[in-house]
Scaffold this active site. Structure first.
Site, PDB file in Angstrom:
ATOM      1  N   HIS A  18       3.249 -25.181 -51.166  1.00  0.00           N
ATOM      2  CA  HIS A  18       3.986 -23.988 -50.695  1.00  0.00           C
ATOM      3  C   HIS A  18       3.075 -23.197 -49.771  1.00  0.00           C
ATOM      4  O   HIS A  18       2.148 -22.526 -50.218  1.00  0.00           O
ATOM      5  CB  HIS A  18       4.416 -23.120 -51.893  1.00  0.00           C
ATOM      6  CG  HIS A  18       5.229 -21.923 -51.515  1.00  0.00           C
ATOM      7  ND1 HIS A  18       6.332 -21.523 -52.246  1.00  0.00           N
ATOM      8  CD2 HIS A  18       5.126 -21.026 -50.504  1.00  0.00           C
ATOM      9  CE1 HIS A  18       6.855 -20.434 -51.703  1.00  0.00           C
ATOM     10  NE2 HIS A  18       6.131 -20.105 -50.640  1.00  0.00           N
ATOM     11  N   HIS A  20       2.844 -20.912 -45.811  1.00  0.00           N
ATOM     12  CA  HIS A  20       3.473 -20.352 -44.605  1.00  0.00           C
ATOM     13  C   HIS A  20       2.480 -20.497 -43.464  1.00  0.00           C
ATOM     14  O   HIS A  20       1.394 -19.904 -43.522  1.00  0.00           O
ATOM     15  CB  HIS A  20       3.825 -18.876 -44.822  1.00  0.00           C
ATOM     16  CG  HIS A  20       4.792 -18.669 -45.945  1.00  0.00           C
ATOM     17  ND1 HIS A  20       6.157 -18.672 -45.756  1.00  0.00           N
ATOM     18  CD2 HIS A  20       4.591 -18.520 -47.275  1.00  0.00           C
ATOM     19  CE1 HIS A  20       6.753 -18.515 -46.929  1.00  0.00           C
ATOM     20  NE2 HIS A  20       5.834 -18.417 -47.872  1.00  0.00           N
ATOM     21  N   ARG A  22       3.528 -20.060 -40.196  1.00  0.00           N
ATOM     22  CA  ARG A  22       4.011 -19.186 -39.112  1.00  0.00           C
ATOM     23  C   ARG A  22       4.209 -19.954 -37.809  1.00  0.00           C
ATOM     24  O   ARG A  22       4.347 -21.147 -37.780  1.00  0.00           O
ATOM     25  CB  ARG A  22       3.061 -17.989 -38.906  1.00  0.00           C
ATOM     26  CG  ARG A  22       2.681 -17.238 -40.182  1.00  0.00           C
ATOM     27  CD  ARG A  22       3.865 -16.702 -40.926  1.00  0.00           C
ATOM     28  NE  ARG A  22       3.460 -15.781 -41.978  1.00  0.00           N
ATOM     29  CZ  ARG A  22       4.201 -15.455 -43.023  1.00  0.00           C
ATOM     30  NH1 ARG A  22       5.389 -15.988 -43.190  1.00  0.00           N
ATOM     31  NH2 ARG A  22       3.775 -14.600 -43.908  1.00  0.00           N
ATOM     32  N   ASN A  47      10.674 -20.316 -43.276  1.00  0.00           N
ATOM     33  CA  ASN A  47      11.152 -18.957 -42.960  1.00  0.00           C
ATOM     34  C   ASN A  47      10.529 -18.409 -41.679  1.00  0.00           C
ATOM     35  O   ASN A  47       9.995 -17.312 -41.635  1.00  0.00           O
ATOM     36  CB  ASN A  47      10.921 -18.005 -44.140  1.00  0.00           C
ATOM     37  CG  ASN A  47       9.449 -17.790 -44.477  1.00  0.00           C
ATOM     38  OD1 ASN A  47       8.604 -18.648 -44.214  1.00  0.00           O
ATOM     39  ND2 ASN A  47       9.132 -16.652 -45.064  1.00  0.00           N
ATOM     40  N   LYS A 102      14.737 -25.219 -48.974  1.00  0.00           N
ATOM     41  CA  LYS A 102      14.291 -23.980 -49.622  1.00  0.00           C
ATOM     42  C   LYS A 102      15.430 -22.992 -49.740  1.00  0.00           C
ATOM     43  O   LYS A 102      16.115 -22.685 -48.766  1.00  0.00           O
ATOM     44  CB  LYS A 102      13.146 -23.357 -48.795  1.00  0.00           C
ATOM     45  CG  LYS A 102      12.598 -22.044 -49.342  1.00  0.00           C
ATOM     46  CD  LYS A 102      11.713 -22.241 -50.553  1.00  0.00           C
ATOM     47  CE  LYS A 102      11.318 -20.911 -51.206  1.00  0.00           C
ATOM     48  NZ  LYS A 102      10.157 -20.296 -50.574  1.00  0.00           N
ATOM     49  N   HIS A 139      13.035 -19.631 -54.219  1.00  0.00           N
ATOM     50  CA  HIS A 139      12.435 -18.305 -54.385  1.00  0.00           C
ATOM     51  C   HIS A 139      13.314 -17.590 -55.410  1.00  0.00           C
ATOM     52  O   HIS A 139      14.378 -17.096 -55.083  1.00  0.00           O
ATOM     53  CB  HIS A 139      12.409 -17.546 -53.052  1.00  0.00           C
ATOM     54  CG  HIS A 139      11.713 -16.226 -53.157  1.00  0.00           C
ATOM     55  ND1 HIS A 139      10.510 -15.959 -52.540  1.00  0.00           N
ATOM     56  CD2 HIS A 139      12.023 -15.108 -53.854  1.00  0.00           C
ATOM     57  CE1 HIS A 139      10.120 -14.733 -52.848  1.00  0.00           C
ATOM     58  NE2 HIS A 139      11.027 -14.186 -53.645  1.00  0.00           N
ATOM     59  N   HIS A 174       6.164 -20.154 -57.023  1.00  0.00           N
ATOM     60  CA  HIS A 174       5.283 -19.012 -57.347  1.00  0.00           C
ATOM     61  C   HIS A 174       5.755 -18.234 -58.580  1.00  0.00           C
ATOM     62  O   HIS A 174       6.074 -17.057 -58.512  1.00  0.00           O
ATOM     63  CB  HIS A 174       5.127 -18.064 -56.145  1.00  0.00           C
ATOM     64  CG  HIS A 174       6.354 -17.816 -55.317  1.00  0.00           C
ATOM     65  ND1 HIS A 174       7.533 -17.352 -55.851  1.00  0.00           N
ATOM     66  CD2 HIS A 174       6.580 -17.981 -53.996  1.00  0.00           C
ATOM     67  CE1 HIS A 174       8.425 -17.244 -54.877  1.00  0.00           C
ATOM     68  NE2 HIS A 174       7.875 -17.619 -53.744  1.00  0.00           N
ATOM     69  N   ASP A 247       1.472 -20.386 -51.740  1.00  0.00           N
ATOM     70  CA  ASP A 247       2.233 -19.307 -51.106  1.00  0.00           C
ATOM     71  C   ASP A 247       1.341 -18.490 -50.186  1.00  0.00           C
ATOM     72  O   ASP A 247       1.525 -17.283 -50.032  1.00  0.00           O
ATOM     73  CB  ASP A 247       2.936 -18.411 -52.134  1.00  0.00           C
ATOM     74  CG  ASP A 247       3.975 -17.506 -51.477  1.00  0.00           C
ATOM     75  OD1 ASP A 247       4.392 -17.816 -50.334  1.00  0.00           O
ATOM     76  OD2 ASP A 247       4.360 -16.496 -52.086  1.00  0.00           O
ATOM     77  N   HIS A 251      -0.204 -12.353 -42.711  1.00  0.00           N
ATOM     78  CA  HIS A 251       0.410 -11.319 -41.864  1.00  0.00           C
ATOM     79  C   HIS A 251      -0.749 -10.607 -41.178  1.00  0.00           C
ATOM     80  O   HIS A 251      -1.784 -10.357 -41.820  1.00  0.00           O
ATOM     81  CB  HIS A 251       1.178 -10.286 -42.701  1.00  0.00           C
ATOM     82  CG  HIS A 251       2.419 -10.807 -43.343  1.00  0.00           C
ATOM     83  ND1 HIS A 251       3.632 -10.889 -42.681  1.00  0.00           N
ATOM     84  CD2 HIS A 251       2.652 -11.275 -44.583  1.00  0.00           C
ATOM     85  CE1 HIS A 251       4.554 -11.373 -43.499  1.00  0.00           C
ATOM     86  NE2 HIS A 251       3.987 -11.628 -44.667  1.00  0.00           N
ATOM     87  N   ALA A 263       5.010  -8.255 -47.073  1.00  0.00           N
ATOM     88  CA  ALA A 263       4.618  -8.919 -48.321  1.00  0.00           C
ATOM     89  C   ALA A 263       4.011 -10.276 -48.013  1.00  0.00           C
ATOM     90  O   ALA A 263       4.571 -11.047 -47.226  1.00  0.00           O
ATOM     91  CB  ALA A 263       5.835  -9.097 -49.229  1.00  0.00           C
TER      92      ALA A 263
HETATM   93  C1  NCD Z   1       6.174 -14.799 -47.924  1.00  0.00           C
HETATM   94  C2  NCD Z   1       6.078 -14.622 -46.403  1.00  0.00           C
HETATM   95  O1  NCD Z   1       5.424 -13.671 -45.952  1.00  0.00           O
HETATM   96  O2  NCD Z   1       6.637 -15.432 -45.667  1.00  0.00           O
HETATM   97  N1  NCD Z   1       5.783 -13.559 -48.546  1.00  0.00           N
HETATM   98  C3  NCD Z   1       5.340 -13.378 -49.812  1.00  0.00           C
HETATM   99  O3  NCD Z   1       5.116 -12.233 -50.209  1.00  0.00           O
HETATM  100  N2  NCD Z   1       5.145 -14.384 -50.620  1.00  0.00           N
HETATM  101  C4  NCD Z   1       7.536 -15.242 -48.301  1.00  0.00           C
HETATM  102  C5  NCD Z   1       7.693 -15.675 -49.728  1.00  0.00           C
HETATM  103  O4  NCD Z   1       7.279 -16.780 -50.110  1.00  0.00           O
HETATM  104  O5  NCD Z   1       8.237 -14.893 -50.500  1.00  0.00           O
HETATM  105 ZN    ZN Z   2       6.258 -18.269 -49.852  1.00  0.00          ZN
END
Ligand code: NCD
Ligand code: ZN
Length: 343
Positions: A18, A20, A22, A47, A102, A139, A174, A247, A251, A263
């Site tokens: 899992h 991200h 980007r 996402n 997902k 999720h 998660h 996860d 950011h 988040a």
């Molecule tokens: C994730 C994100 O920023 O894409 N954020 C997070 O707080 N985990 C999305 C997610 O997995 O919820």
């Molecule tokens: Zn995530």
């Protein structure tokens, strides 16, 4: 078999189920850092903006990641389940190599306003995923609930889905609550959970108990000590139903340190050293390799990685930032670091 000595650990190369990564311009750096951290594969969340929903977009995204990370790293691709998605769309994505779809409840997290208000809206797709043996990745939060109760409030929906599709391979991503953990443990073996390093280590107090810690803010929120213990206990059972998914969710610093903070915690560069510490402190380093390199692959029906990665006990200080992102444990000293990737 892992080789474990006091100062060196060699593992079958780990997977992150899992992550991200980007989009440009950050993507290249996040992908490279993931490979350098010791991961041979990572399952990339869809996402993005726009989301990954069809084969051509997925293939282009995969190529971009592959080019950035280099040949030693394999991205495992996912798509976002959309309202009304059909069985034929799922088949096309499976043919194009997707390993999971997902499920985001609408509004539950970053870039999920186009998610699902009711799971029934993707029932056709779920039926096809069940038939194909494709993983349904969830999720599990009800965004209408109070922030610290959202996972617990989603559990009845999860049970409905598990009952409606009894053969569907489901992953509760998660996992963050004692109740969610209990449910996954109780359901049949086609239901598993991923655990992050931050949910193994943090509680709500770390985020809110002192000065507000925006770089620890994520969804689902880390909860009480009881919840953290339930997650740790589950991991320490060695059950095949629980494996690693970071996860890791970078950011930019300015999106975290502002009036409307995003988040997500960026953990890729530190996850494996911290997991080694966790298992070492619990006296269960024997469970490490299965957690990061075997059980996820087995659940997904993938071959294990054939290469290995070594970690040496050598103190290092986590950088304050990586490409404008403040990582988990920024400026803290860690005990283990990746050494070399071997054949
Ligand atoms: C994730 C994100 O920023 O894409 N954020 C997070 O707080 N985990 C999305 C997610 O997995 O919820
Ligand atoms: Zn995530």
């Amino acid at each position: 078999m892992a080789e474990i000595s006091e100062n060196k650990i060699t593992l079958k190369a780990p997977d992150d189920f899992h992550i991200h990564l980007r989009q440009a311009p950050g993507l290249a750096e996040y992908a490279r850092l993931t490979a350098e951290a010791g991961f041979a594969r990572a399952m990339v969340m869809p996402n993005t903006l726009p989301p990954v929903t069809e084969p051509a977009g997925m293939a282009a995204y995969k190529e971009e990641i592959q080019n950035a990370a280099g040949p030693g790293f394999t991205p495992l691709m996912t798509f976002k389940l959309m309202p009304g998605m059909t069985a034929a769309q799922v088949r096309a994505l499976a043919d194009a190599g997707a390993v999971a779809g997902k499920y985001y409840p609408a509004g539950a997290t970053t870039n999920s306003s186009d998610g699902l208000t009711h799971w029934e809206l993707c029932a056709d797709a779920m039926g096809e995923m069940e038939r194909l043996g494709m993983v349904f990745s969830i999720h599990g939060e009800d965004p209408a609930g109070p922030a610290l109760q959202r996972e617990q409030l989603f559990l009845p929906r999860f049970r409905e889905m598990a009952a409606a599709f009894p053969e569907l391979k489901m992953v509760f991503e998660h996992i963050s609550s004692a109740e969610g953990t209990e449910m996954v443990r109780e359901l049949p073996d086609n239901v598993a959970a991923t655990v992050t390093i931050h949910h193994l280590l943090l509680t709500q107090e770390d985020i809110l108990g002192g000065a507000l810690a925006p770089h620890l803010f994520c969804r689902p929120l880390p909860k009480s000590d009881r919840d953290r213990r339930a997650i740790q206990d589950f991991v320490l059972t060695g059950s095949p139903k629980v494996f690693f998914g970071s996860d890791s969710a970078p950011h930019l610093k300015e999106k975290k340190e502002c009036a409307s903070g995003a988040a997500g915690i960026f953990t890729s560069p530190v996850a494996l050293p911290l997991l080694i510490d966790f298992f070492e402190e619990k006296g269960r380093l024997d469970l490490l390799e299965a957690f990061v390199s075997e059980k996820g692959a087995a659940f997904y029906g993938l071959e294990e990685n054939t290469c290995t990665v070594s970690f040496v006990k050598e103190s290092w200080t986590v950088p304050a930032e990586y490409a404008g992102v403040v990582p988990f444990m920024a400026e803290k000293k860690l005990n283990w670091r990746p050494a070399c990737v071997g054949a």
